[in-house]
Enzyme design. Structure first.
Site, PDB file in Angstrom:
ATOM      1  CB  CYS A 119      -0.928  -0.012   1.215  1.00 45.91           C
ATOM      2  SG  CYS A 119      -2.236   1.234   1.148  1.00 45.91           S
ATOM      3  CB  CYS A 120       3.862   2.194   2.006  1.00 51.90           C
ATOM      4  SG  CYS A 120       3.249   2.408   3.691  1.00 51.90           S
ATOM      5  CB  CYS A 203      -2.333   7.064   5.602  1.00 49.01           C
ATOM      6  SG  CYS A 203      -1.541   7.291   3.993  1.00 49.01           S
ATOM      7  CB  CYS A 206      -1.212   3.897   8.596  1.00 44.40           C
ATOM      8  SG  CYS A 206      -1.864   2.774   7.351  1.00 44.40           S
ATOM      9  CB  CYS A 231       6.233   4.402   4.255  1.00 45.45           C
ATOM     10  SG  CYS A 231       6.980   6.003   3.961  1.00 45.45           S
TER      11      CYS A 231
END
Length: 240
Positions: A119-120, A203, A206, A231
């Site tokens: 995702c990162c 985010c 997170c 990340c």
């Protein structure tokens, strides 16, 4: 693109005494080919204020992952109006995000470290690589005491993760207290999540406020135990 050896970078670092020294050197050296990256944490507000005093026409960019807090957008707007900044906003590839969510789910990052890093990578790393590919150098708000991975970082360093461009970390030696004191004394815009206990901002799903006694970056990916949590935007200095 100017290229530097490690010996040259070491010599440059030996001559830089303050964040302003580093920024003046950076703009004298790279001009329009350097930009400040901002995630709109407390450190970013500080460095932004320093930069504008040195170069009012400096470039700034940010990564809009699509999962940010409203407070982050609010401080972006406040900084834009205060300093006349037009942030270059980088977005992730729509097709990559859609494919990831369809196959892994909207909150995939809670399921595994691999999913979180994916995702990162899609939401942050790829957009960062895109803009850094157009630059000779970039400026961050990193500090050594943020986590172990950053404890060996220098004010100026060669970013080998991004083609050997130069990375400038003007407040790398500052403490958290110095950052807060600067914001208060200069009365500069800052992310209001700070008032809610968010000492590191990423985010929304997170990031959480830290608890008493916790590390300043404990609120990032708190469900993971790895002390080197990153990340993928910054190199792992501990592995060098």
């Amino acid at each position: 693109m100017p290229r530097f050896t490690q010996e040259q970078v070491d010599q440059i670092n030996s001559k830089l005494k303050t964040p302003e020294d580093a920024l003046k050197w950076a703009y004298d050296t790279f001009g329009e080919k350097i930009a400040k990256a901002s995630s709109f944490g407390a450190e970013d507000s500080v460095v932004t204020d320093m930069i504008i005093k040195i170069n009012p026409k400096a470039r700034f960019f940010t990564l809009d992952t699509g999962r940010l807090n409203q407070e982050t957008y609010d401080v972006m707007d406040s900084l834009s109006k205060r300093y006349g900044i037009k942030f270059e906003v980088m977005f992730p590839n729509t097709q990559q995000v859609e494919q990831m969510v369809r196959t892994k789910g909207i909150n995939l990052f809670y399921e595994s470290v691999e999913n979180r890093k994916l995702c990162c990578e899609i939401r942050k790393v790829h957009p960062l690589n895109k803009i850094l590919g157009t630059l000779d150098a970039w400026i961050t708000g990193l500090r050594r005491d943020q986590n172990e991975n950053r404890s060996k970082a220098s004010m100026v360093e060669i970013d080998r993760m991004h083609g050997g461009i130069i990375k400038v970390n003007p407040i790398i030696e500052w403490t958290w207290e110095q950052v807060l004191d600067y914001i208060k004394s200069k009365n500069i815009p800052y992310n209001k999540l700070l008032d809610k206990g968010y000492t590191s901002i990423g985010c929304e799903p997170c990031t959480r406020p830290i608890k008493p006694g916790e590390d300043l970056r404990a609120g990032r990916w708190w469900w993971e135990s790895d002390q080197h949590k990153e990340c993928g935007l910054h190199m792992d200095h501990t592995a060098r």
